[in-house]
Write a protein that holds these residues in place. Structure first.
Motif, PDB file in Angstrom:
ATOM      1  N   GLU A 147     -11.589   4.890  -1.381  1.00 32.25           N
ATOM      2  CA  GLU A 147     -11.389   3.895  -2.429  1.00 32.25           C
ATOM      3  C   GLU A 147     -12.681   3.170  -2.779  1.00 32.25           C
ATOM      4  O   GLU A 147     -12.911   2.825  -3.930  1.00 32.25           O
ATOM      5  N   ARG A 150       0.871  -1.179   0.000  1.00 33.67           N
ATOM      6  CA  ARG A 150       0.000   0.000   0.000  1.00 33.67           C
ATOM      7  C   ARG A 150       0.904   1.223   0.000  1.00 33.67           C
ATOM      8  O   ARG A 150       1.848   1.297   0.787  1.00 33.67           O
ATOM      9  N   VAL A 208      -4.562  14.103   0.318  1.00 37.01           N
ATOM     10  CA  VAL A 208      -5.679  13.161   0.426  1.00 37.01           C
ATOM     11  C   VAL A 208      -6.641  13.624   1.514  1.00 37.01           C
ATOM     12  O   VAL A 208      -7.863  13.676   1.317  1.00 37.01           O
ATOM     13  N   ASP A 217      -4.111   7.360   6.332  1.00 38.67           N
ATOM     14  CA  ASP A 217      -4.954   6.500   7.167  1.00 38.67           C
ATOM     15  C   ASP A 217      -4.688   6.755   8.649  1.00 38.67           C
ATOM     16  O   ASP A 217      -5.616   6.860   9.452  1.00 38.67           O
ATOM     17  N   TYR A 245       1.987   7.172   1.229  1.00 43.58           N
ATOM     18  CA  TYR A 245       1.173   8.358   1.482  1.00 43.58           C
ATOM     19  C   TYR A 245      -0.224   7.967   1.955  1.00 43.58           C
ATOM     20  O   TYR A 245      -0.823   8.668   2.784  1.00 43.58           O
ATOM     21  N   LEU A 246      -0.749   6.826   1.474  1.00 42.43           N
ATOM     22  CA  LEU A 246      -2.057   6.367   1.934  1.00 42.43           C
ATOM     23  C   LEU A 246      -1.984   5.825   3.360  1.00 42.43           C
ATOM     24  O   LEU A 246      -2.919   5.998   4.147  1.00 42.43           O
ATOM     25  N   ALA A 299      -0.054  12.731   1.306  1.00 39.82           N
ATOM     26  CA  ALA A 299      -0.955  12.282   2.372  1.00 39.82           C
ATOM     27  C   ALA A 299      -1.854  13.424   2.828  1.00 39.82           C
ATOM     28  O   ALA A 299      -3.070  13.253   2.998  1.00 39.82           O
TER      29      ALA A 299
END
Length: 126
Positions: free
Chosen positions: A86, A7, A55, A15, A10-11, A52
């Motif tokens: 997502e 994964r 997002v 998170d 940055y995600l 990140a």
């Protein structure tokens, strides 16, 4: 630190920060740690941290103030914004695939009607 899970980093960071916002560890109005601090904490480059934060900004969890920093938004404002995770993207892709499949069938039917093959009489023209 970002884990090597496949994964994107940055995600993973988004998170974790999202989780801190939801749990109240980062309350509304509080500034996020600086980009340099986040880079050091997660052992990543500034571009990964900026992605990140982007997002979270897109999802409505944070808001940037030029020259001051990035701040956690009020949860009421966050809940009223549509989700852009997502799951929603995958749902939109499924709808697009379905629509393209339908258009493909309609186009095939149209082509069959317009470009109808001539009937063969059994004799050859020479």
């Amino acid at each position: 630190m970002v884990q090597n899970t496949g994964r994107p980093g940055y995600l993973q960071i988004a998170d974790e920060l999202r989780g801190q916002i939801r749990s109240g560890a980062l309350p509304p109005g509080q500034a996020l740690p600086s980009i340099a601090q986040l880079c050091q904490r997660y052992e990543v480059s500034a571009s990964v941290v900026k992605s990140a934060i982007s997002v979270l900004r897109t999802e409505g969890f944070v808001i940037g103030q030029q020259g001051k920093g990035v701040f956690v938004r009020d949860p009421v404002e966050v809940e009223t914004k549509p989700a852009t995770g997502e799951g929603q993207i995958m749902e939109q892709l499924a709808q697009i695939r379905e629509a393209l499949g339908d258009l493909g069938k309609r186009l095939a039917d149209l082509e069959a009607a317009v470009f109808e093959e001539p009937k063969r009489s059994g004799r050859r023209d020479t």
